[in-house]
Scaffold this motif. Structure first.
Motif, PDB file in Angstrom:
ATOM      1  N   LEU A  12       0.855  -1.189   0.000  1.00 55.18           N
ATOM      2  CA  LEU A  12       0.000   0.000   0.000  1.00 55.18           C
ATOM      3  C   LEU A  12       0.890   1.238   0.000  1.00 55.18           C
ATOM      4  O   LEU A  12       1.610   1.492   0.961  1.00 55.18           O
ATOM      5  CB  LEU A  12      -0.920   0.011   1.221  1.00 55.18           C
ATOM      6  N   LYS A  13       0.846   1.980  -1.094  1.00 50.74           N
ATOM      7  CA  LYS A  13       1.683   3.178  -1.207  1.00 50.74           C
ATOM      8  C   LYS A  13       0.895   4.408  -0.787  1.00 50.74           C
ATOM      9  O   LYS A  13      -0.276   4.549  -1.101  1.00 50.74           O
ATOM     10  CB  LYS A  13       2.189   3.341  -2.639  1.00 50.74           C
ATOM     11  N   LYS A  14       1.579   5.268  -0.067  1.00 51.32           N
ATOM     12  CA  LYS A  14       0.995   6.548   0.349  1.00 51.32           C
ATOM     13  C   LYS A  14       1.911   7.670  -0.104  1.00 51.32           C
ATOM     14  O   LYS A  14       3.127   7.525  -0.155  1.00 51.32           O
ATOM     15  CB  LYS A  14       0.817   6.588   1.859  1.00 51.32           C
ATOM     16  N   LEU A  15       1.295   8.793  -0.405  1.00 52.26           N
ATOM     17  CA  LEU A  15       2.022   9.952  -0.895  1.00 52.26           C
ATOM     18  C   LEU A  15       1.760  11.129   0.033  1.00 52.26           C
ATOM     19  O   LEU A  15       0.611  11.528   0.238  1.00 52.26           O
ATOM     20  CB  LEU A  15       1.535  10.280  -2.315  1.00 52.26           C
ATOM     21  N   LEU A  16       2.831  11.664   0.604  1.00 55.49           N
ATOM     22  CA  LEU A  16       2.759  12.850   1.459  1.00 55.49           C
ATOM     23  C   LEU A  16       3.647  13.908   0.831  1.00 55.49           C
ATOM     24  O   LEU A  16       4.795  13.630   0.468  1.00 55.49           O
ATOM     25  CB  LEU A  16       3.247  12.540   2.879  1.00 55.49           C
ATOM     26  N   ILE A  17       3.120  15.099   0.699  1.00 55.10           N
ATOM     27  CA  ILE A  17       3.893  16.189   0.112  1.00 55.10           C
ATOM     28  C   ILE A  17       3.990  17.327   1.120  1.00 55.10           C
ATOM     29  O   ILE A  17       2.971  17.888   1.537  1.00 55.10           O
ATOM     30  CB  ILE A  17       3.254  16.706  -1.194  1.00 55.10           C
ATOM     31  N   ASP A  18       5.222  17.646   1.509  1.00 53.71           N
ATOM     32  CA  ASP A  18       5.477  18.826   2.343  1.00 53.71           C
ATOM     33  C   ASP A  18       5.613  20.015   1.401  1.00 53.71           C
ATOM     34  O   ASP A  18       6.387  19.957   0.441  1.00 53.71           O
ATOM     35  CB  ASP A  18       6.776  18.664   3.140  1.00 53.71           C
ATOM     36  N   ILE A  19       4.876  21.065   1.667  1.00 54.29           N
ATOM     37  CA  ILE A  19       4.877  22.249   0.808  1.00 54.29           C
ATOM     38  C   ILE A  19       5.097  23.490   1.659  1.00 54.29           C
ATOM     39  O   ILE A  19       4.365  23.716   2.624  1.00 54.29           O
ATOM     40  CB  ILE A  19       3.545  22.393   0.050  1.00 54.29           C
ATOM     41  N   GLU A  20       6.084  24.272   1.294  1.00 57.84           N
ATOM     42  CA  GLU A  20       6.309  25.534   2.007  1.00 57.84           C
ATOM     43  C   GLU A  20       5.342  26.589   1.489  1.00 57.84           C
ATOM     44  O   GLU A  20       5.154  26.729   0.284  1.00 57.84           O
ATOM     45  CB  GLU A  20       7.744  26.019   1.793  1.00 57.84           C
ATOM     46  N   VAL A  21       4.720  27.298   2.418  1.00 62.87           N
ATOM     47  CA  VAL A  21       3.809  28.392   2.054  1.00 62.87           C
ATOM     48  C   VAL A  21       4.118  29.611   2.911  1.00 62.87           C
ATOM     49  O   VAL A  21       4.641  29.499   4.015  1.00 62.87           O
ATOM     50  CB  VAL A  21       2.319  27.992   2.209  1.00 62.87           C
ATOM     51  N   GLN A  22       3.762  30.751   2.389  1.00 58.20           N
ATOM     52  CA  GLN A  22       3.968  32.012   3.098  1.00 58.20           C
ATOM     53  C   GLN A  22       3.129  32.038   4.378  1.00 58.20           C
ATOM     54  O   GLN A  22       2.065  31.429   4.454  1.00 58.20           O
ATOM     55  CB  GLN A  22       3.568  33.194   2.209  1.00 58.20           C
ATOM     56  N   ASP A  23       3.598  32.755   5.383  1.00 60.01           N
ATOM     57  CA  ASP A  23       2.899  32.862   6.666  1.00 60.01           C
ATOM     58  C   ASP A  23       1.468  33.371   6.506  1.00 60.01           C
ATOM     59  O   ASP A  23       0.578  32.944   7.236  1.00 60.01           O
ATOM     60  CB  ASP A  23       3.662  33.773   7.625  1.00 60.01           C
ATOM     61  N   GLU A  24       1.245  34.281   5.543  1.00 60.13           N
ATOM     62  CA  GLU A  24      -0.098  34.833   5.345  1.00 60.13           C
ATOM     63  C   GLU A  24      -1.097  33.727   5.014  1.00 60.13           C
ATOM     64  O   GLU A  24      -2.247  33.767   5.445  1.00 60.13           O
ATOM     65  CB  GLU A  24      -0.113  35.881   4.217  1.00 60.13           C
ATOM     66  N   ILE A  25      -0.673  32.740   4.235  1.00 61.23           N
ATOM     67  CA  ILE A  25      -1.548  31.623   3.870  1.00 61.23           C
ATOM     68  C   ILE A  25      -1.615  30.624   5.018  1.00 61.23           C
ATOM     69  O   ILE A  25      -2.679  30.133   5.365  1.00 61.23           O
ATOM     70  CB  ILE A  25      -1.055  30.939   2.583  1.00 61.23           C
ATOM     71  N   LEU A  26      -0.473  30.342   5.617  1.00 58.38           N
ATOM     72  CA  LEU A  26      -0.386  29.347   6.680  1.00 58.38           C
ATOM     73  C   LEU A  26      -1.274  29.701   7.873  1.00 58.38           C
ATOM     74  O   LEU A  26      -1.857  28.823   8.508  1.00 58.38           O
ATOM     75  CB  LEU A  26       1.072  29.200   7.130  1.00 58.38           C
ATOM     76  N   HIS A  27      -1.423  30.983   8.157  1.00 56.99           N
ATOM     77  CA  HIS A  27      -2.196  31.427   9.314  1.00 56.99           C
ATOM     78  C   HIS A  27      -3.615  31.897   8.961  1.00 56.99           C
ATOM     79  O   HIS A  27      -4.301  32.470   9.795  1.00 56.99           O
ATOM     80  CB  HIS A  27      -1.445  32.525  10.065  1.00 56.99           C
ATOM     81  N   ASN A  28      -4.029  31.632   7.729  1.00 54.33           N
ATOM     82  CA  ASN A  28      -5.375  31.980   7.281  1.00 54.33           C
ATOM     83  C   ASN A  28      -6.081  30.666   6.938  1.00 54.33           C
ATOM     84  O   ASN A  28      -5.889  30.109   5.865  1.00 54.33           O
ATOM     85  CB  ASN A  28      -5.297  32.900   6.066  1.00 54.33           C
ATOM     86  N   ALA A  29      -6.898  30.161   7.856  1.00 56.36           N
ATOM     87  CA  ALA A  29      -7.516  28.844   7.703  1.00 56.36           C
ATOM     88  C   ALA A  29      -8.314  28.714   6.404  1.00 56.36           C
ATOM     89  O   ALA A  29      -8.236  27.690   5.720  1.00 56.36           O
ATOM     90  CB  ALA A  29      -8.400  28.531   8.904  1.00 56.36           C
ATOM     91  N   ALA A  30      -9.066  29.735   6.052  1.00 58.41           N
ATOM     92  CA  ALA A  30      -9.881  29.681   4.839  1.00 58.41           C
ATOM     93  C   ALA A  30      -8.997  29.596   3.600  1.00 58.41           C
ATOM     94  O   ALA A  30      -9.258  28.794   2.689  1.00 58.41           O
ATOM     95  CB  ALA A  30     -10.793  30.895   4.759  1.00 58.41           C
ATOM     96  N   GLN A  31      -7.955  30.407   3.544  1.00 51.74           N
ATOM     97  CA  GLN A  31      -7.050  30.402   2.397  1.00 51.74           C
ATOM     98  C   GLN A  31      -6.281  29.080   2.329  1.00 51.74           C
ATOM     99  O   GLN A  31      -6.081  28.525   1.249  1.00 51.74           O
ATOM    100  CB  GLN A  31      -6.066  31.572   2.469  1.00 51.74           C
ATOM    101  N   LEU A  32      -5.860  28.564   3.468  1.00 48.75           N
ATOM    102  CA  LEU A  32      -5.127  27.311   3.515  1.00 48.75           C
ATOM    103  C   LEU A  32      -6.009  26.154   3.024  1.00 48.75           C
ATOM    104  O   LEU A  32      -5.563  25.311   2.239  1.00 48.75           O
ATOM    105  CB  LEU A  32      -4.626  27.040   4.930  1.00 48.75           C
ATOM    106  N   GLU A  33      -7.261  26.126   3.460  1.00 54.36           N
ATOM    107  CA  GLU A  33      -8.188  25.081   3.024  1.00 54.36           C
ATOM    108  C   GLU A  33      -8.434  25.161   1.518  1.00 54.36           C
ATOM    109  O   GLU A  33      -8.452  24.140   0.827  1.00 54.36           O
ATOM    110  CB  GLU A  33      -9.508  25.204   3.780  1.00 54.36           C
ATOM    111  N   LYS A  34      -8.611  26.372   1.010  1.00 59.57           N
ATOM    112  CA  LYS A  34      -8.833  26.558  -0.424  1.00 59.57           C
ATOM    113  C   LYS A  34      -7.613  26.097  -1.218  1.00 59.57           C
ATOM    114  O   LYS A  34      -7.741  25.403  -2.228  1.00 59.57           O
ATOM    115  CB  LYS A  34      -9.123  28.032  -0.725  1.00 59.57           C
TER     116      LYS A  34
END
Length: 74
Positions: A12-34
């Motif tokens: 069973l293969k799983k794929l996890l992707i770590d992605i760097e994002v700007q703090d403005e997106i990281l701390h904005n739940a709505a923007q992060l979800e979108k």
């Protein structure tokens, strides 16, 4: 930047992707979800796999010099 982790447990293969994002997106739940919904849909359409996305602050992932190694098989 991003880093892809592929794990294989019992076939069973799983794929996890770590992605760097700007703090403005990281701390904005709505923007992060979108952002997560849009990226997940685009990746699913391209590779027919639904990855797990992990958003991290810019500067968290190791700097890659020279030839990029962005895929880690575990």
């Amino acid at each position: 930047d991003y880093l892809i982790h592929i794990t294989d447990k019992g076939g069973l293969k799983k794929l996890l992707i770590d992605i760097e994002v700007q703090d403005e997106i990281l701390h904005n739940a709505a923007q992060l979800e979108k952002t997560e919904e849009e990226l997940t849909a685009a990746l699913r359409a391209s590779i027919t796999v639904t990855p797990k996305l992990n958003f991290v602050p810019v500067g968290t992932l190791p700097e890659i010099q020279g030839k990029a190694k962005r895929v880690v098989k575990e």
